[in-house]
Design a protein around this motif. Sequence first.
Motif, PDB file in Angstrom:
ATOM      1  N   GLU A 121     -35.384   4.816 -90.623  1.00  0.00           N
ATOM      2  CA  GLU A 121     -35.649   3.558 -89.913  1.00  0.00           C
ATOM      3  C   GLU A 121     -34.345   2.920 -89.423  1.00  0.00           C
ATOM      4  O   GLU A 121     -34.260   2.443 -88.293  1.00  0.00           O
ATOM      5  CB  GLU A 121     -36.409   2.577 -90.808  1.00  0.00           C
ATOM      6  CG  GLU A 121     -37.845   2.989 -91.049  1.00  0.00           C
ATOM      7  CD  GLU A 121     -38.578   2.040 -91.992  1.00  0.00           C
ATOM      8  OE1 GLU A 121     -38.175   0.861 -92.090  1.00  0.00           O
ATOM      9  OE2 GLU A 121     -39.551   2.492 -92.612  1.00  0.00           O
TER      10      GLU A 121
ATOM     11  N   ALA B  11     -33.046   4.878 -86.514  1.00  0.00           N
ATOM     12  CA  ALA B  11     -33.801   4.554 -85.295  1.00  0.00           C
ATOM     13  C   ALA B  11     -33.308   3.230 -84.699  1.00  0.00           C
ATOM     14  O   ALA B  11     -33.136   3.115 -83.477  1.00  0.00           O
ATOM     15  CB  ALA B  11     -35.290   4.484 -85.602  1.00  0.00           C
TER      16      ALA B  11
ATOM     17  N   ALA C  95     -31.465   2.599 -81.168  1.00  0.00           N
ATOM     18  CA  ALA C  95     -31.970   1.573 -80.251  1.00  0.00           C
ATOM     19  C   ALA C  95     -30.827   0.684 -79.754  1.00  0.00           C
ATOM     20  O   ALA C  95     -30.806   0.292 -78.584  1.00  0.00           O
ATOM     21  CB  ALA C  95     -33.044   0.732 -80.931  1.00  0.00           C
ATOM     22  N   THR C  96     -29.861   0.395 -80.629  1.00  0.00           N
ATOM     23  CA  THR C  96     -28.711  -0.409 -80.189  1.00  0.00           C
ATOM     24  C   THR C  96     -27.852   0.359 -79.189  1.00  0.00           C
ATOM     25  O   THR C  96     -27.077  -0.233 -78.447  1.00  0.00           O
ATOM     26  CB  THR C  96     -27.813  -0.855 -81.373  1.00  0.00           C
ATOM     27  OG1 THR C  96     -27.199   0.289 -81.964  1.00  0.00           O
ATOM     28  CG2 THR C  96     -28.596  -1.652 -82.390  1.00  0.00           C
TER      29      THR C  96
ATOM     30  N   SER D 180     -29.316   2.097 -76.920  1.00  0.00           N
ATOM     31  CA  SER D 180     -30.306   2.265 -75.845  1.00  0.00           C
ATOM     32  C   SER D 180     -30.847   3.689 -75.784  1.00  0.00           C
ATOM     33  O   SER D 180     -31.068   4.248 -74.709  1.00  0.00           O
ATOM     34  CB  SER D 180     -29.704   1.867 -74.490  1.00  0.00           C
ATOM     35  OG  SER D 180     -29.313   0.519 -74.522  1.00  0.00           O
ATOM     36  N   ILE D 181     -31.076   4.261 -76.958  1.00  0.00           N
ATOM     37  CA  ILE D 181     -31.635   5.617 -77.050  1.00  0.00           C
ATOM     38  C   ILE D 181     -32.977   5.521 -77.758  1.00  0.00           C
ATOM     39  O   ILE D 181     -33.040   5.126 -78.930  1.00  0.00           O
ATOM     40  CB  ILE D 181     -30.693   6.564 -77.829  1.00  0.00           C
ATOM     41  CG1 ILE D 181     -29.321   6.646 -77.142  1.00  0.00           C
ATOM     42  CG2 ILE D 181     -31.308   7.946 -77.980  1.00  0.00           C
ATOM     43  CD1 ILE D 181     -28.263   7.381 -77.945  1.00  0.00           C
ATOM     44  N   ASP D 182     -34.053   5.882 -77.052  1.00  0.00           N
ATOM     45  CA  ASP D 182     -35.371   5.877 -77.688  1.00  0.00           C
ATOM     46  C   ASP D 182     -35.693   7.280 -78.212  1.00  0.00           C
ATOM     47  O   ASP D 182     -34.896   8.206 -78.072  1.00  0.00           O
ATOM     48  CB  ASP D 182     -36.448   5.363 -76.724  1.00  0.00           C
ATOM     49  CG  ASP D 182     -36.614   6.241 -75.486  1.00  0.00           C
ATOM     50  OD1 ASP D 182     -36.210   7.423 -75.514  1.00  0.00           O
ATOM     51  OD2 ASP D 182     -37.159   5.738 -74.488  1.00  0.00           O
ATOM     52  N   VAL D 183     -36.869   7.433 -78.808  1.00  0.00           N
ATOM     53  CA  VAL D 183     -37.252   8.700 -79.435  1.00  0.00           C
ATOM     54  C   VAL D 183     -37.232   9.847 -78.429  1.00  0.00           C
ATOM     55  O   VAL D 183     -36.719  10.934 -78.713  1.00  0.00           O
ATOM     56  CB  VAL D 183     -38.647   8.591 -80.097  1.00  0.00           C
ATOM     57  CG1 VAL D 183     -39.112   9.932 -80.631  1.00  0.00           C
ATOM     58  CG2 VAL D 183     -38.629   7.557 -81.201  1.00  0.00           C
ATOM     59  N   LYS D 184     -37.789   9.604 -77.246  1.00  0.00           N
ATOM     60  CA  LYS D 184     -37.843  10.648 -76.218  1.00  0.00           C
ATOM     61  C   LYS D 184     -36.427  11.087 -75.829  1.00  0.00           C
ATOM     62  O   LYS D 184     -36.130  12.280 -75.766  1.00  0.00           O
ATOM     63  CB  LYS D 184     -38.603  10.116 -74.994  1.00  0.00           C
ATOM     64  CG  LYS D 184     -38.797  11.126 -73.902  1.00  0.00           C
ATOM     65  CD  LYS D 184     -39.548  10.513 -72.737  1.00  0.00           C
ATOM     66  CE  LYS D 184     -39.580  11.489 -71.564  1.00  0.00           C
ATOM     67  NZ  LYS D 184     -40.120  10.873 -70.367  1.00  0.00           N
ATOM     68  N   GLU D 185     -35.564  10.098 -75.602  1.00  0.00           N
ATOM     69  CA  GLU D 185     -34.179  10.422 -75.242  1.00  0.00           C
ATOM     70  C   GLU D 185     -33.452  11.139 -76.382  1.00  0.00           C
ATOM     71  O   GLU D 185     -32.656  12.051 -76.133  1.00  0.00           O
ATOM     72  CB  GLU D 185     -33.412   9.147 -74.872  1.00  0.00           C
ATOM     73  CG  GLU D 185     -33.814   8.562 -73.527  1.00  0.00           C
ATOM     74  CD  GLU D 185     -33.119   7.232 -73.298  1.00  0.00           C
ATOM     75  OE1 GLU D 185     -32.130   7.224 -72.540  1.00  0.00           O
ATOM     76  OE2 GLU D 185     -33.575   6.230 -73.877  1.00  0.00           O
ATOM     77  N   TRP D 186     -33.726  10.724 -77.598  1.00  0.00           N
ATOM     78  CA  TRP D 186     -33.080  11.357 -78.751  1.00  0.00           C
ATOM     79  C   TRP D 186     -33.470  12.827 -78.846  1.00  0.00           C
ATOM     80  O   TRP D 186     -32.617  13.692 -79.033  1.00  0.00           O
ATOM     81  CB  TRP D 186     -33.444  10.617 -80.041  1.00  0.00           C
ATOM     82  CG  TRP D 186     -32.896  11.287 -81.272  1.00  0.00           C
ATOM     83  CD1 TRP D 186     -33.599  11.838 -82.276  1.00  0.00           C
ATOM     84  CD2 TRP D 186     -31.510  11.470 -81.613  1.00  0.00           C
ATOM     85  NE1 TRP D 186     -32.766  12.363 -83.233  1.00  0.00           N
ATOM     86  CE2 TRP D 186     -31.473  12.148 -82.844  1.00  0.00           C
ATOM     87  CE3 TRP D 186     -30.312  11.144 -80.996  1.00  0.00           C
ATOM     88  CZ2 TRP D 186     -30.283  12.509 -83.475  1.00  0.00           C
ATOM     89  CZ3 TRP D 186     -29.111  11.496 -81.630  1.00  0.00           C
ATOM     90  CH2 TRP D 186     -29.111  12.161 -82.847  1.00  0.00           C
TER      91      TRP D 186
END
Length: 156
Positions: A16, A19, A23-24, A26-32
Amino acid sequence: MKYRQLTKEQFESLHEEFALFLATQSIDVKEWNQLKKEKPQVAEDEMNVFSDVVWDDVLTKTNYLEHFSKQSVNLFKCDSTEIHRIFVKINKDINLLEQEGFEWLLSNPTDDAVEYFNGTKKYTSERNLEIFDLIEKGSAIAKGELFEYFNRLISK
């Protein structure tokens, strides 16, 4: 990298927080997931940065360390500018790695077979790096009860 990358288990237990860290950035799950596939070195760099942040936080909050071996105990109190050490050595066939041996020490701290050495030194490098080095060499973060117990005992 300042320390070492967290283990897979450590990352899993901090998923968590990781994640939120991503996010800080600017990387979401898809981008990761895309980064891991297409740019594994960038993903590795992000994991390294997160690891350093976590280690720095943990080490900054660390005040005591303990390192047990079969016949000795190293106890450390980590102040802001110096580290205090109490070394307890058992000159008897007692195994401190076993519950029975540890209990013997606590019940017989003034036995002739028990020797104490203590000292203090200023950090020669950054505080957190020195604490990290002790952890990498086998020390465990502790609450300090043992250090304070033996410190009271040998200060009398």
